[in-house]
Design a protein around this motif. Sequence first.
Motif, short mmCIF file in Angstrom:
data_model
loop_
_atom_site.label_atom_id
_atom_site.label_comp_id
_atom_site.label_asym_id
_atom_site.label_seq_id
_atom_site.Cartn_x
_atom_site.Cartn_y
_atom_site.Cartn_z
N ALA A 248 50.14 43.09 76.07
CA ALA A 248 50.15 44.52 76.14
C ALA A 248 50.46 44.82 77.67
CB ALA A 248 49.08 45.28 75.77
N SER B 205 50.79 53.65 77.55
CA SER B 205 50.37 52.51 78.24
C SER B 205 48.71 52.49 77.97
CB SER B 205 50.34 52.36 79.72
OG SER B 205 51.60 52.38 80.01
N MET C 251 37.45 49.47 76.59
CA MET C 251 39.01 49.79 76.26
C MET C 251 39.02 51.30 76.14
SD MET C 251 40.84 47.17 75.71
CE MET C 251 40.02 46.49 77.32
N ILE D 202 53.84 46.61 79.25
CA ILE D 202 53.94 47.57 79.98
C ILE D 202 54.55 47.47 81.46
CG2 ILE D 202 52.24 49.60 81.31
CD1 ILE D 202 50.25 48.68 79.04
N ILE E 122 25.95 40.18 69.09
CA ILE E 122 27.48 40.06 68.73
C ILE E 122 27.89 41.74 68.64
CG2 ILE E 122 29.29 39.41 66.89
CD1 ILE E 122 27.93 37.06 68.46
N LYS F 275 34.15 34.43 65.76
CA LYS F 275 34.12 35.47 66.85
C LYS F 275 34.58 35.11 68.01
CE LYS F 275 29.96 36.39 64.13
NZ LYS F 275 28.63 35.71 63.82
N LEU G 157 41.99 43.67 66.60
CA LEU G 157 41.12 42.56 66.09
C LEU G 157 39.74 42.87 65.83
CD1 LEU G 157 43.13 39.29 67.92
CD2 LEU G 157 43.39 40.06 65.64
N ILE G 158 39.14 43.34 66.58
CA ILE G 158 37.69 43.64 66.39
C ILE G 158 37.54 44.59 65.39
CG2 ILE G 158 35.69 44.79 67.52
CD1 ILE G 158 37.05 44.11 70.35
N ILE H 108 48.62 51.55 74.09
CA ILE H 108 48.87 50.22 73.85
C ILE H 108 47.76 49.41 73.96
CG2 ILE H 108 50.26 48.24 74.85
CD1 ILE H 108 52.52 50.25 74.77
N ILE H 109 47.08 49.48 75.42
CA ILE H 109 45.93 48.68 75.82
C ILE H 109 44.80 49.01 74.82
CG2 ILE H 109 44.21 48.57 77.82
CD1 ILE H 109 46.58 48.69 79.76
N LEU I 13 46.29 39.27 73.05
CA LEU I 13 46.95 40.73 72.78
C LEU I 13 47.03 41.47 73.90
CD1 LEU I 13 45.80 41.68 69.22
CD2 LEU I 13 48.22 41.13 70.02
N LEU I 14 45.73 41.58 74.89
CA LEU I 14 45.87 42.26 75.93
C LEU I 14 46.74 41.78 76.99
CD1 LEU I 14 41.95 43.52 76.61
CD2 LEU I 14 44.02 44.81 76.58
N ILE J 50 32.68 41.72 59.68
CA ILE J 50 32.02 40.74 60.32
C ILE J 50 31.03 40.83 61.56
CG2 ILE J 50 31.85 38.28 61.20
CD1 ILE J 50 34.71 38.23 59.78
N ILE J 51 31.73 41.67 62.50
CA ILE J 51 31.04 42.00 63.93
C ILE J 51 30.49 43.36 64.09
CG2 ILE J 51 32.06 39.94 65.24
CD1 ILE J 51 34.65 41.87 66.10
N ILE K 21 38.30 36.00 67.77
CA ILE K 21 38.56 37.34 67.79
C ILE K 21 38.70 37.58 69.36
CG2 ILE K 21 37.50 39.58 67.52
CD1 ILE K 21 36.24 38.67 64.92
N PHE L 206 32.84 46.30 74.38
CA PHE L 206 34.08 45.84 74.85
C PHE L 206 35.13 47.10 74.12
CE2 PHE L 206 38.43 44.11 74.22
CZ PHE L 206 38.49 43.62 75.54
N PHE M 82 38.29 42.87 61.84
CA PHE M 82 37.14 41.85 61.46
C PHE M 82 35.98 42.57 61.73
CE2 PHE M 82 40.50 39.00 62.81
CZ PHE M 82 40.79 38.29 61.60
N THR N 72 45.70 47.28 71.43
CA THR N 72 45.63 45.70 71.34
C THR N 72 44.40 45.30 71.52
OG1 THR N 72 46.45 46.00 73.73
CG2 THR N 72 48.17 45.36 72.10
N GLY N 73 43.49 46.12 72.46
CA GLY N 73 42.19 45.54 72.84
C GLY N 73 41.02 45.62 71.86
N THR N 74 41.55 46.69 70.84
CA THR N 74 40.35 46.80 69.78
C THR N 74 41.15 46.47 68.18
OG1 THR N 74 41.24 49.00 69.70
CG2 THR N 74 39.50 48.66 70.95
N TYR O 203 30.76 43.21 71.36
CA TYR O 203 31.98 43.91 70.87
C TYR O 203 32.03 45.40 71.08
CZ TYR O 203 33.74 39.34 69.52
OH TYR O 203 34.47 37.98 69.66
N THR P 52 41.99 38.81 71.01
CA THR P 52 42.06 40.14 71.85
C THR P 52 42.55 39.87 72.99
OG1 THR P 52 40.30 40.76 70.47
CG2 THR P 52 40.65 41.87 72.42
#
Lengths: 223, 269
Positions: B16, A161, A200, B20, A189, B2, A172-173, A164-165, B12-13, A179-180, B5, A196, A176, A168-170, A193, B9
């Motif tokens: 997820a 778990s 996570m 779970i 910016i 941005k 996309l960051i 997965i969290i 997706l969270l 860029i970010i 994104i 964040f 990209f 999935t939380g990171t 991120y 995110t």
Amino acid sequence: MLERFFHLYLEHPLELTHDLATVIPIVVGLFYANPKRKEIRFLLIYFVFLFFRNLISNIYATYRINNIFLYNFFNFIEIIGFGLTYYFNINKSNFKFYILIGSILVIIINVFFWETNEFSAGILTLTRIFGLSIALFYFVELLAEMKVKNILKHSLFWVSSGIIIHSTGTILIFLFSKIILSTRAAPDIFFAYWNFILIMYIVFCLFVSVGFWVSKYDEDNYA
Amino acid sequence: MKLYIAVGTAVLLVMAIFIIVFVAYYQQKQIRQQLILKEWQEKYRKGLLAATLQAQEHERRRIAQDLHDEIGTMLSVTKLSLNQLGRTVEHNDPGSTVLVQKTRSLLDETIANVRRISRDLVPTTLERFGLVSALEELAEKASNGEVHVELSCSDKMPTLLPQLDLTLFRIAQELINNAIKHANAENIIIDLHCQPNGVLLSVIDDGRGFDLDEILKDKKRGLGLRNIESRLNVIDGHVTFDVEEGRGSRIHIQVKNLKPEVEVEVEAV
């Protein structure tokens, strides 16, 4: 030097929380986890490596030396750590084979994405996809086999778990990150991120800590 | 970009977390269903076993009745005819008297055997006077010049359910038989004691013992012991084998008495 070290922590308190969060699974793992279980031992070693990565990365930051390559490099250890964790917990030989092949393949592909001065979107994203895939496969296996009596007392449920969290939380960051998270990105910016990602990571550490805590029930939790 | 994104995110969270929670919920639900199914199967198995044992007892009763009513009666009539024949032969052919007497003694032996088998098949003492008396009779019957069987029991024994009485009696019968036949025991003690909410029956002997694992592995040999376990399974009882090759055995049977207790004064032996 020490003054700057603490100044960095004061400037970015979430970094301090992040570094402290790494200690939680290590402490829980050392004192409360079931040392008989191989997967727990591998995860514990992984977190010890993670602790040293953070320490070295902070020392580099204090001396204003580039430390991004450490984050890129650590993904190789992450793949090996996660791969071994699941490899030794799965009984099905074909699943074991997929993990082995998947780990080797991702490591080889990651080599081609290597970057020293920037976050490597390829390495970071592929590693997240790898983590996410094996954690989801494990869930499928868990539901198919029904070998666990109480899933909330199953160590790898919490670890999966967490993965997965975190993934999935990171994902996309990191995808990209050019860029970010690049050196050219606007600081607000970048830090939004980056913080964040740290949150996570803290969540991941907490989930793994719970996993380590409940690992003592693992032996009696199989149906 | 941005913002996309961030939204991506977040989506997706949420996915997820949903996965779970779903895995945890679904797995627990499946496990609960599996437990219910297992319980049901266990209940069904117990019911089947109970029905088999009941059918076995009915069959024993029927055979005992047939032996007593039909074969026993026929033998008695045969004995009467033989007596008449004996009297006739005594006058006409005195030489055949020995043969008639021999036949009469064989017939007496057969009648006695039929009676014994008939009684062994249905424990009438158990039905009429209860477990303690039945065990007393069993101990008395099993005792002979070579074997000494002794019954020791609590002063106040609770009245047990008939099914429990029968199960304990049959188990004691099997264990005594094993001790005499297989372990060559000379002294056997049947220990019957009441416990809070139950009864403890122990059969202790000074025989040569046995290797429990080896016996249970052998499908042909461990039939009696497996039968004991099956009988106890039906009434939620437990058996403990304190056995070892080369020394006497101690077998303890523990059963729960579900009936409200009515105590009966029993003279301890």
